[in-house]
Scaffold this motif. Structure first.
Motif, PDB file in Angstrom:
ATOM      1  N   ALA A  37       8.520  11.806 -44.263  1.00 42.80           N
ATOM      2  CA  ALA A  37       8.806  12.079 -42.851  1.00 42.80           C
ATOM      3  C   ALA A  37       8.094  13.332 -42.372  1.00 42.80           C
ATOM      4  O   ALA A  37       7.569  13.381 -41.244  1.00 42.80           O
ATOM      5  CB  ALA A  37      10.313  12.206 -42.637  1.00 42.80           C
ATOM      6  N   VAL A  81       5.098  13.712 -39.430  1.00 40.06           N
ATOM      7  CA  VAL A  81       5.084  14.632 -38.297  1.00 40.06           C
ATOM      8  C   VAL A  81       3.816  15.483 -38.325  1.00 40.06           C
ATOM      9  O   VAL A  81       3.195  15.729 -37.277  1.00 40.06           O
ATOM     10  CB  VAL A  81       6.344  15.513 -38.303  1.00 40.06           C
ATOM     11  CG1 VAL A  81       6.274  16.563 -37.197  1.00 40.06           C
ATOM     12  CG2 VAL A  81       7.593  14.651 -38.118  1.00 40.06           C
ATOM     13  N   PHE A 134      14.039  12.720 -36.485  1.00 44.69           N
ATOM     14  CA  PHE A 134      13.414  11.512 -37.026  1.00 44.69           C
ATOM     15  C   PHE A 134      14.218  11.066 -38.244  1.00 44.69           C
ATOM     16  O   PHE A 134      14.507  11.869 -39.125  1.00 44.69           O
ATOM     17  CB  PHE A 134      11.966  11.794 -37.450  1.00 44.69           C
ATOM     18  CG  PHE A 134      11.079  12.264 -36.341  1.00 44.69           C
ATOM     19  CD1 PHE A 134      10.510  11.367 -35.459  1.00 44.69           C
ATOM     20  CD2 PHE A 134      10.815  13.620 -36.177  1.00 44.69           C
ATOM     21  CE1 PHE A 134       9.676  11.803 -34.434  1.00 44.69           C
ATOM     22  CE2 PHE A 134       9.987  14.067 -35.157  1.00 44.69           C
ATOM     23  CZ  PHE A 134       9.418  13.163 -34.274  1.00 44.69           C
ATOM     24  N   LEU A 160      10.659   5.331 -40.165  1.00 46.33           N
ATOM     25  CA  LEU A 160       9.318   5.902 -40.071  1.00 46.33           C
ATOM     26  C   LEU A 160       8.337   4.881 -39.503  1.00 46.33           C
ATOM     27  O   LEU A 160       8.137   3.807 -40.057  1.00 46.33           O
ATOM     28  CB  LEU A 160       8.852   6.371 -41.449  1.00 46.33           C
ATOM     29  CG  LEU A 160       7.712   7.413 -41.480  1.00 46.33           C
ATOM     30  CD1 LEU A 160       7.657   8.092 -42.841  1.00 46.33           C
ATOM     31  CD2 LEU A 160       6.358   6.804 -41.142  1.00 46.33           C
ATOM     32  N   TRP A 217       6.404   7.684 -33.814  1.00 43.66           N
ATOM     33  CA  TRP A 217       6.727   9.099 -34.023  1.00 43.66           C
ATOM     34  C   TRP A 217       5.714  10.008 -33.338  1.00 43.66           C
ATOM     35  O   TRP A 217       6.072  11.055 -32.798  1.00 43.66           O
ATOM     36  CB  TRP A 217       6.788   9.406 -35.519  1.00 43.66           C
ATOM     37  CG  TRP A 217       8.036   8.902 -36.182  1.00 43.66           C
ATOM     38  CD1 TRP A 217       8.843   7.873 -35.751  1.00 43.66           C
ATOM     39  CD2 TRP A 217       8.619   9.389 -37.386  1.00 43.66           C
ATOM     40  NE1 TRP A 217       9.893   7.695 -36.615  1.00 43.66           N
ATOM     41  CE2 TRP A 217       9.785   8.604 -37.642  1.00 43.66           C
ATOM     42  CE3 TRP A 217       8.283  10.383 -38.291  1.00 43.66           C
ATOM     43  CZ2 TRP A 217      10.601   8.814 -38.744  1.00 43.66           C
ATOM     44  CZ3 TRP A 217       9.090  10.597 -39.408  1.00 43.66           C
ATOM     45  CH2 TRP A 217      10.239   9.825 -39.630  1.00 43.66           C
ATOM     46  N   THR A 223       6.605   9.973 -29.714  1.00 40.95           N
ATOM     47  CA  THR A 223       7.857  10.710 -29.516  1.00 40.95           C
ATOM     48  C   THR A 223       7.622  12.209 -29.565  1.00 40.95           C
ATOM     49  O   THR A 223       8.132  12.971 -28.730  1.00 40.95           O
ATOM     50  CB  THR A 223       8.886  10.306 -30.591  1.00 40.95           C
ATOM     51  OG1 THR A 223       9.155   8.902 -30.491  1.00 40.95           O
ATOM     52  CG2 THR A 223      10.177  11.092 -30.432  1.00 40.95           C
TER      53      THR A 223
END
Length: 251
Positions: free
Chosen positions: A145, A149, A226, A231, A236, A239
């Motif tokens: 995760a 990002v 998140f 995932l 993502w 977002t």
């Protein structure tokens, strides 16, 4: 790490210690498996305590601000009670160190993050004297995760600069005190995309990781959360872009 002599003031009586970290590459939430071997010297020695510490470089504890780390911060530690090592005897202990979910990173997307350093440090106490020994440096890789990002930031045109560990609890960022559990945090600094016209300013992002989810706080703003099980790189990235622009008042 090879055998090294501890407490040289004991002369030929000094024990020698070797610490082997069996898995020197870990992720937050993992476990470091270590084997510590103590070899007796020229006389029987009573070991008062054997301690293994998981330490990180913390900006607050380095006066010169350089890349050195002369006064690292201890994240977790494990103690072994005292024992005797006879002359010439070898004693081995296995020690596990649990890596916290909020553990500072040294690597993201497989590459070293500037400023991120972590190690296992061995401390031996004999006759009320302490020897903290050498560092066995390790690498702490981002969770999937966290990597997602970091990838999202790159895809949006941000450039990763460096990371810094700070000591204490964050109180300025809304909601963060409800999520942060460790008495430290890591800031990961990015240069803004040129299209944002922010010059050389940096965006600091703090990750607060848990077993099931990750909070990313950009610039001290409220978190975007998140969930590991959800995932999706494209989602993502979109977002994160919307969240950072909203926090900055940018359409």
């Amino acid at each position: 790490m090879v055998f090294r002599k501890f407490l040289s003031a004991l002369g030929v009586n000094a024990p020698r210690v070797e610490t082997v970290v069996e898995n020197p590459a870990v992720r937050p939430g993992g476990t470091l498996h270590c084997t510590v071997t103590v070899a007796g010297g020229g006389a029987d020695v009573d070991i008062e305590r054997l301690r293994l510490e998981l330490v990180v470089r913390a900006e607050d504890r380095e006066a010169d601000g350089s890349a050195g780390w002369y006064n690292p911060y201890t994240v977790v530690a494990a103690d072994i009670d005292g024992f005797r090592v006879a002359a010439g005897e070898t004693v081995t202990h296995r020690v596990d160190l649990q890596v916290p979910w909020e553990m500072p990173l040294t690597h993201g997307r497989g590459a070293r993050i500037r400023g991120g350093r972590a190690a296992v440090r061995t401390e031996l106490a004999v006759d009320r004297a302490f020897d903290k020994g050498d560092f066995d440096e390790i690498s702490v890789h981002a969770l999937p995760a966290q990597d997602a990002v970091l990838q999202a930031y790159e895809d949006l045109g941000f450039r990763l600069h460096e990371a810094e560990v700070k000591i204490g609890l964050l109180r300025s960022a809304p909601r963060m005190e409800d999520r942060q559990t460790a008495p430290y945090w890591q800031e990961i600094d990015f240069f803004y995309p040129e299209s944002w016209n922010m010059g050389r300013q940096e965006l600091e992002t703090v990750f607060i990781a848990r077993e099931d989810s990750l909070d990313a706080h950009p610039g001290g703003s409220p978190a975007v959360t998140f969930r590991h099980a959800e995932l999706d790189q494209n989602v993502w990235t979109e977002t994160l872009d919307a969240h950072v622009r909203h926090c900055h008042g940018i359409d």
